[in-house]
Write a protein that holds these residues in place. Sequence first.
Motif, PDB file in Angstrom:
ATOM      1  N   TRP A   1       0.835  -1.207   0.000  1.00 57.25           N
ATOM      2  CA  TRP A   1       0.000   0.000   0.000  1.00 57.25           C
ATOM      3  C   TRP A   1       0.866   1.252   0.000  1.00 57.25           C
ATOM      4  CZ3 TRP A   1      -3.345  -1.577   4.818  1.00 57.25           C
ATOM      5  CH2 TRP A   1      -4.141  -2.684   4.511  1.00 57.25           C
ATOM      6  N   ASN A   2       2.073   1.135   0.597  1.00 56.97           N
ATOM      7  CA  ASN A   2       3.001   2.257   0.699  1.00 56.97           C
ATOM      8  C   ASN A   2       2.346   3.472   1.355  1.00 56.97           C
ATOM      9  OD1 ASN A   2       5.618   3.181   0.418  1.00 56.97           O
ATOM     10  ND2 ASN A   2       5.206   4.138  -1.558  1.00 56.97           N
ATOM     11  N   LYS A   3       1.570   3.202   2.405  1.00 59.73           N
ATOM     12  CA  LYS A   3       0.878   4.253   3.151  1.00 59.73           C
ATOM     13  C   LYS A   3       0.993   3.958   4.636  1.00 59.73           C
ATOM     14  CE  LYS A   3      -2.442   5.099  -0.443  1.00 59.73           C
ATOM     15  NZ  LYS A   3      -3.435   6.026  -0.756  1.00 59.73           N
ATOM     16  N   PRO A   4       0.904   5.013   5.454  1.00 60.99           N
ATOM     17  CA  PRO A   4       0.889   4.756   6.895  1.00 60.99           C
ATOM     18  C   PRO A   4      -0.416   4.058   7.296  1.00 60.99           C
ATOM     19  CG  PRO A   4       0.678   7.115   6.443  1.00 60.99           C
ATOM     20  CD  PRO A   4       0.857   6.422   5.129  1.00 60.99           C
ATOM     21  N   VAL A   5      -0.396   3.427   8.449  1.00 58.61           N
ATOM     22  CA  VAL A   5      -1.548   2.662   8.933  1.00 58.61           C
ATOM     23  C   VAL A   5      -1.973   3.183  10.304  1.00 58.61           C
ATOM     24  CG1 VAL A   5      -2.294   0.374   9.728  1.00 58.61           C
ATOM     25  CG2 VAL A   5      -0.925   0.585   7.639  1.00 58.61           C
TER      26      VAL A   5
END
Length: 102
Positions: free
Chosen positions: A61-65
């Motif tokens: 996803w290459n996004k923060p969670v």
Amino acid sequence: MGLLSMLGLSGKQENVADFMAKGAVIVDVRTPGEYQGGHIKGSKNIPLNVLSDKISEIKKWNKPVIACCASGMRSAQATSILKSNDVEAMNGGGWSSLENKL
């Protein structure tokens, strides 16, 4: 790493708004049955017991969670797992209180 750090409760105060501004994905780590009983619209349900198996998918996803659950205990464990696998993550706590911050 101290206990508070492992629980995602120490260090600089992470801010839900800052994470959302970076395109964070909300991951609800409750069971599918709990999730069906109510959840944050657009959140992804990845139960804590399978989270470790989904790390490679989450990294893509290459996004923060922002992890959430019912009370904040499972999401604290999830945050620790994610951070130990080099995923930018924060503990959002209980899903209903997190929803009020969005």
